[in-house]
Write a protein that holds these residues in place. Structure first.
Motif, mmCIF file in Angstrom:
data_model
loop_
_atom_site.group_PDB
_atom_site.id
_atom_site.type_symbol
_atom_site.label_atom_id
_atom_site.label_comp_id
_atom_site.label_asym_id
_atom_site.label_seq_id
_atom_site.Cartn_x
_atom_site.Cartn_y
_atom_site.Cartn_z
ATOM 1 N N LEU A 7 0.236 -1.480 -0.012
ATOM 2 C CA LEU A 7 -0.114 -0.054 0.164
ATOM 3 C C LEU A 7 0.597 1.085 0.512
ATOM 4 O O LEU A 7 1.806 1.727 0.696
ATOM 5 C CB LEU A 7 -1.114 0.013 1.019
ATOM 6 N N VAL A 24 -8.626 -6.082 -1.764
ATOM 7 C CA VAL A 24 -8.291 -5.370 -2.662
ATOM 8 C C VAL A 24 -8.678 -3.570 -3.562
ATOM 9 O O VAL A 24 -9.089 -3.162 -2.764
ATOM 10 C CB VAL A 24 -7.079 -5.582 -3.482
ATOM 11 N N GLN A 75 -8.606 -0.138 -1.403
ATOM 12 C CA GLN A 75 -8.839 1.087 -2.313
ATOM 13 C C GLN A 75 -10.111 2.167 -1.915
ATOM 14 O O GLN A 75 -9.427 3.085 -2.124
ATOM 15 C CB GLN A 75 -8.622 0.830 -3.843
ATOM 16 N N THR A 103 -2.477 0.911 -4.645
ATOM 17 C CA THR A 103 -1.959 -1.044 -4.057
ATOM 18 C C THR A 103 -1.471 -1.965 -5.204
ATOM 19 O O THR A 103 -0.987 -1.616 -6.389
ATOM 20 C CB THR A 103 -3.345 -2.121 -3.727
ATOM 21 N N THR A 146 -0.558 -5.781 -5.752
ATOM 22 C CA THR A 146 -0.988 -7.409 -5.076
ATOM 23 C C THR A 146 0.726 -8.403 -5.646
ATOM 24 O O THR A 146 0.264 -8.062 -6.838
ATOM 25 C CB THR A 146 -2.430 -7.731 -5.557
#
Length: 157
Positions: A87, A135, A140, A148, A150
């Motif tokens: 993040l 996510v 978000q 973000t 991932t």
């Protein structure tokens, strides 16, 4: 008693705690099996039961051992997908974001990090749809989260 290898651990007040080889052996044994009896721990560390009780109690009192937990199989618990989520957050908002993140059950571990990102989260979810929801919908949508990134975990060591 074996000589210390010089390792230190932080005590509750911030002072370091001197740990010798026997302490480290007891800690390793308890990490491997937190339900081990004092008798078994004493045998494995080659010390008396009374000495074992005294050392484990001291390790608790000094904050070296902070608790015990059950180790589970995430897949059997319906958490078959794991990922790291990085993040980026607005400047000086990490405390607020941290408080919000503590409420999200899928986050197993998180840390404030240096580098291009501000926080790294280790998450476990049921499947890809659950990860997408976590996510896109929950992380978000947080006001202070800027972006973000991932990374899926294919296998754990």
């Amino acid at each position: 008693m074996p000589e210390s290898d010089g390792r230190m651990a932080a005590a509750p007040g911030g002072a370091d705690v001197k740990l010798d080889e026997v302490d480290l052996k007891l800690i390793a044994e308890l990490k491997a099996d937190g339900r081990a009896s004092m008798r078994a721990l004493a045998e494995r560390a080659h010390i008396s039961r009374a000495g074992c009780y005294t050392r484990v109690e001291r390790l608790h009192r000094e904050g070296v051992i902070t608790g015990y937990a059950a180790v589970t199989d995430p897949r059997r618990m319906g958490q078959g997908l794991s990922a790291y989520v990085y993040l980026k957050v607005t400047q000086n908002s990490w405390r607020t974001v941290r408080t919000a993140l503590k409420q999200i059950a899928e986050i197993e571990h998180g840390g404030l990090v240096s580098g291009d990102n501000d926080l790294i989260l280790f998450v476990r979810t049921r499947d890809a749809d659950s990860l997408r929801d976590l996510v896109f919908e929950r992380l978000q949508s947080m006001p202070d989260v800027l972006s973000t990134h991932t990374v899926l975990v294919f296998d754990e060591l």
